[in-house]
Enzyme design. Structure first.
Site, PDB file in Angstrom:
ATOM      1  N   LYS A  48      -4.681  -1.646   8.977  1.00 16.18           N
ATOM      2  CA  LYS A  48      -4.654  -3.267   8.897  1.00 16.18           C
ATOM      3  C   LYS A  48      -3.554  -3.821   9.503  1.00 16.18           C
ATOM      4  O   LYS A  48      -3.640  -4.952  10.145  1.00 16.18           O
ATOM      5  CB  LYS A  48      -4.783  -3.780   7.505  1.00 16.18           C
ATOM      6  CG  LYS A  48      -5.771  -3.486   6.725  1.00 16.18           C
ATOM      7  CD  LYS A  48      -5.805  -3.656   5.299  1.00 16.18           C
ATOM      8  CE  LYS A  48      -7.046  -3.178   4.530  1.00 16.18           C
ATOM      9  NZ  LYS A  48      -7.124  -3.476   3.142  1.00 16.18           N
ATOM     10  N   TYR A  94      -0.220  -4.689  -2.020  1.00 15.53           N
ATOM     11  CA  TYR A  94      -0.893  -5.344  -2.750  1.00 15.53           C
ATOM     12  C   TYR A  94      -0.289  -5.775  -4.064  1.00 15.53           C
ATOM     13  O   TYR A  94       0.815  -6.256  -4.041  1.00 15.53           O
ATOM     14  CB  TYR A  94      -2.393  -4.412  -3.181  1.00 15.53           C
ATOM     15  CG  TYR A  94      -3.011  -3.734  -1.922  1.00 15.53           C
ATOM     16  CD1 TYR A  94      -3.407  -4.305  -1.048  1.00 15.53           C
ATOM     17  CD2 TYR A  94      -2.822  -2.415  -2.232  1.00 15.53           C
ATOM     18  CE1 TYR A  94      -4.059  -3.677  -0.113  1.00 15.53           C
ATOM     19  CE2 TYR A  94      -3.453  -1.743  -1.028  1.00 15.53           C
ATOM     20  CZ  TYR A  94      -3.818  -2.329   0.151  1.00 15.53           C
ATOM     21  OH  TYR A  94      -4.345  -1.717   1.379  1.00 15.53           O
ATOM     22  N   SER A 108      -5.998   1.549   4.819  1.00 12.47           N
ATOM     23  CA  SER A 108      -5.406   0.462   5.035  1.00 12.47           C
ATOM     24  C   SER A 108      -4.114   0.158   5.858  1.00 12.47           C
ATOM     25  O   SER A 108      -3.790  -0.859   6.316  1.00 12.47           O
ATOM     26  CB  SER A 108      -5.099  -0.323   3.757  1.00 12.47           C
ATOM     27  OG  SER A 108      -6.381  -0.573   3.104  1.00 12.47           O
ATOM     28  N   TYR A 120     -14.687  -2.520  10.669  1.00 17.38           N
ATOM     29  CA  TYR A 120     -13.677  -2.278   9.580  1.00 17.38           C
ATOM     30  C   TYR A 120     -13.643  -0.669   9.148  1.00 17.38           C
ATOM     31  O   TYR A 120     -12.441  -0.250   9.098  1.00 17.38           O
ATOM     32  CB  TYR A 120     -13.718  -3.404   8.503  1.00 17.38           C
ATOM     33  CG  TYR A 120     -12.960  -3.195   7.337  1.00 17.38           C
ATOM     34  CD1 TYR A 120     -11.550  -3.711   7.273  1.00 17.38           C
ATOM     35  CD2 TYR A 120     -13.660  -2.756   6.247  1.00 17.38           C
ATOM     36  CE1 TYR A 120     -10.646  -3.107   6.182  1.00 17.38           C
ATOM     37  CE2 TYR A 120     -12.768  -2.360   5.097  1.00 17.38           C
ATOM     38  CZ  TYR A 120     -11.313  -2.609   5.048  1.00 17.38           C
ATOM     39  OH  TYR A 120     -10.601  -2.580   4.090  1.00 17.38           O
ATOM     40  N   VAL A 156      -5.344   3.842   1.092  1.00 20.00           N
ATOM     41  CA  VAL A 156      -5.607   4.915  -0.221  1.00 20.00           C
ATOM     42  C   VAL A 156      -5.852   6.158   0.236  1.00 20.00           C
ATOM     43  O   VAL A 156      -6.210   7.258  -0.483  1.00 20.00           O
ATOM     44  CB  VAL A 156      -6.815   4.365  -0.691  1.00 20.00           C
ATOM     45  CG1 VAL A 156      -6.841   3.279  -1.512  1.00 20.00           C
ATOM     46  CG2 VAL A 156      -8.093   4.053   0.271  1.00 20.00           C
TER      47      VAL A 156
END
Ligand code: GLN
Length: 310
Positions: free
Chosen positions: A69, A241, A66, A193, A259
């Site tokens: 992103k 998050y 991530s 993705y 992760v």
């Protein structure tokens, strides 16, 4: 800060992490990540015009997951600008990275571009009017250019491993599609993705790739300075998050986790810092990585909330 002092801080931070018996738990929902040895740790600090300082396994490549992103967001904003915000929000979600909960309540408009649903929409925006291969190439090109390193690549086995098991992401993509917030078939957007998440980098490469977000004078100019401020704001509020408040409290700098156990953190005007420890905490952010960043910022005084010490 003098390089010798910073190097001794990095050595201290790495030694503390390596001595900690509680490594957290590696992500096991992606088969290829479940096999990573949790007993690894690295940290790297990049400052423009100076050699990148490192400690631990800083040359070992890991799956950035991530953290990608951030780069995709920069590419998407470069492509469609503020139109992205018609499809994705800018609020912390207070939910797990792969949560479905708010997406249903808020009718298919993800809270922010860093939770999975929001990142899937952001990737979908990069795909607009482009072949998937070209869209992926534009993301990889951005990362390579930011890091000044053409050797950065995608681990195909990790990408395939997620394509085979990413049921939650497929559920999120289909739900977005049902609300008209996905412009391409789920397989296509998710294929892009998953490949972006499977980019591999070492801590040294990742720290270098984050330099453009420091807004330092000699840093690579990848996006405008107003966009740098916005991306950093989103990293601070949404980058971890439901653990974003905790990271802001402990570290006081904008950061984005993955992760794979990597975290990219920006000390605006000072440095770009990458840390990697594969074991995760209960927010699914790197356990030792978070603790190391807390130790580093305590020792350096780097924080967007205090008086600058450097
Ligand atoms: N590729 C991962 C997923 O979509 C990324 C999640 C993460 O790093 N938090 O599940």
């Amino acid at each position: 800060m003098q390089s010798e002092r910073l190097q001794s801080i990095l050595d201290e931070v790495a030694a503390a992490a390596q001595a900690d018996p509680d490594k957290g738990r590696v992500a096991d929902y992606i088969p290829d990540l479940a096999r990573v040895d949790p007993d690894q740790f690295a940290i790297a600090v990049a400052r423009p015009g100076q050699p990148t300082l490192v400690a631990g396994d800083a040359a070992t490549p890991f799956s950035i997951q991530s953290v990608s992103k951030v780069f995709t967001l920069a590419v998407a904003l470069g492509k469609i600008g503020g139109h992205l915000w018609l499809r994705v929000g800018r609020e912390p979600s207070g939910q797990a990275f792969d949560s479905m909960f708010l997406l249903e309540q808020e009718k298919g408009r993800p809270r922010n571009p860093f939770i999975n649903a929001g990142a899937i929409v952001t990737t979908d925006a990069v795909l607009e009017g482009t072949e998937p291969k070209a869209a992926l190439a534009s993301i990889l090109r951005f990362v390579r250019e930011a890091a000044g390193d053409d050797a950065i690549h995608i681990n195909e086995s990790v990408a395939q491993s997620e394509i085979a098991t990413g049921h939650r992401n497929f559920a999120l993509a289909h739900y977005l599609l049902s609300h008209g917030n996905l412009q391409h078939p789920p397989e296509l957007t998710l294929g892009t993705y998953f490949h972006q998440c499977a980019i591999e980098m070492s801590c040294t490469q990742l720290a270098n790739a984050g330099l453009f977000l420091t807004a330092c004078e000699d840093a690579p100019r990848m996006v405008s300075s107003s966009r740098i401020r916005r991306i950093n704001a989103l990293m601070m509020t949404c980058g971890h998050y439901d653990g974003s408040g905790d990271y802001a409290y402990r570290v006081g700098l904008p950061g984005k986790s993955g992760v794979g156990g990597g975290i990219l953190t920006i000390a605006p005007g000072i440095a770009s810092i990458a840390v990697w420890a594969p074991g995760l905490n209960h927010y699914n952010n790197s356990k030792l990585g978070t603790e190391a960043m807390q130790r580093l910022t305590d020792l350096t005084g780097w924080s967007v909330f205090g008086a600058p010490t450097d």
